[in-house]
Design an enzyme around this catalytic site. Structure first.
Site, mmCIF file in Angstrom:
data_model
loop_
_atom_site.group_PDB
_atom_site.id
_atom_site.type_symbol
_atom_site.label_atom_id
_atom_site.label_comp_id
_atom_site.label_asym_id
_atom_site.label_seq_id
_atom_site.Cartn_x
_atom_site.Cartn_y
_atom_site.Cartn_z
ATOM 1 C CG PHE A 1 52.021 -49.202 39.661
ATOM 2 C CD1 PHE A 1 52.647 -50.288 39.068
ATOM 3 C CD2 PHE A 1 51.153 -49.430 40.718
ATOM 4 C CE1 PHE A 1 52.403 -51.581 39.501
ATOM 5 C CE2 PHE A 1 50.898 -50.711 41.173
ATOM 6 C CZ PHE A 1 51.523 -51.793 40.564
ATOM 7 C CB SER A 2 54.835 -42.672 40.642
ATOM 8 O OG SER A 2 55.416 -41.460 40.246
#
Ligand SMILES: *Cc1c(COP(=O)(O)O)cnc(C)c1O
Length: 310
Positions: free
Chosen positions: A67-68
């Site tokens: 989810f960076s």
């Protein structure tokens, strides 16, 4: 030049929870720098892209979680400026169900749409990602590349973050920033005037951060970390935090992300309520972006039957 040096606007915050307190709170909207290369990731990629070009690289390789914000920004930057981008993603279980992952994970969906090539690795391999053996294996597989570290932090990233504060920001007494790897706050510290100080709010539990920051900064004075607002660790949130983010957006019309800026502003507001700051203090909170992470967090919150971010 790929990413121009831009200045973001500053908004004063009149928030009901701190009404009557004799301090002023402002937010610097770095989240508005670019539609997809958001906030501090814009600053951190700027000189790295230039360096990659100078070294005649056509491919960037970088690392991140599923989810960076950095993965999303690196994909968008490569897409816009004509680099191939390889994203080494933590979690090899994702590779076996890629269709499902792309359907449910907005970050990786976005990165795939921007032509990022994924290399999913196990959590134990991921921990070895800075070793030369691991990097050589990647070179054997993909050929030569320009390596951008996890979270994008290196000397060139810090140099970019030294451009966040400008002369007009000299009127603030305290600058606040969220912290992941420490690159952003290092740039802020290096560009601070003598009458100013920085407070960093780590978004994760990490006693290593103090030492990480010391690698990049020119002084150990004028900055401190407040570790009381990590909400149990990286990516962890509580109902209280979500409610705060929703109330802040409803009143102030500034969206905050749950991983970084939400925790920082929760911390700042809490400190103001406790009269931590001297009367008349002017506080500048840096909105480092990260709003792309809201959709991903909401899918997780929904599964847990928790309130979602508006
Ligand atoms: C990546 C990120 C941070 C952390 O920045 P570091 O330079 O790694 O400390 C803070 N806020 C947001 C929104 C981010 O995406």
């Amino acid at each position: 030049m790929f990413l121009k040096n831009k200045h973001s606007r500053i908004q004063e915050v009149y928030f009901s929870e701190i009404e009557g307190k004799d301090v002023q709170l402002f937010v610097k909207r770095e989240d508005e720098l670019h539609h997809f290369i958001s906030g501090n990731k814009y600053r951190k990629l700027k000189y790295n892209l230039e360096e990659a070009k100078r070294l005649k690289h056509h491919t960037l390789l970088t690392f991140g979680g599923a989810f960076s914000n950095h993965i999303a920004a690196a994909a968008a930057a490569g897409f816009e400026f004509g680099f191939n981008v390889i994203g080494v993603i933590r979690g090899d279980e994702l590779a076996n169900k890629l269709d499902e992952v792309l359907a449910t994970n907005p970050t990786l969906k976005f990165a795939a749409e921007h032509k990022m090539k994924f290399e999913f690795v196990s959590r134990s391999d991921y921990r070895t990602k800075t070793t030369s053996a691991f990097i050589q294996k990647l070179k054997d597989k993909f050929g030569d590349f320009y390596l951008v570290p996890e979270g994008g932090t290196n000397n060139l990233a810090v140099k970019g973050c030294e451009e966040i504060l400008i002369e007009e920001d000299l009127k603030y007494d305290v600058v606040c920033s969220s912290i992941g790897t420490g690159g952003t706050i290092s740039g802020l510290i290096n560009s601070l005037a003598p009458h100013q100080k920085v407070i960093g709010f780590p978004a994760l539990k990490g006693d290593f951060l103090q030492n990480e920051i010391k690698k990049y900064v020119i002084t150990t004075k004028n900055w401190s970390l407040d570790t009381n607002y990590s909400f149990g660790g990286y990516g962890k949130v509580s109902e209280e935090l979500i409610n705060f983010i929703n109330k802040f957006k409803a009143e102030i019309k500034i969206p905050l992300d749950p991983i970084y800026t939400g925790k920082m502003l929760f911390g700042i507001v809490d400190l103001i309520k406790k009269d931590y700051f001297a009367k008349g203090t002017k506080i500048l909170a840096i909105h480092t972006g990260g709003l792309q992470g809201i959709d991903g967090m909401n899918t997780i919150l929904k599964k847990k039957n928790l309130p979602q971010i508006d």
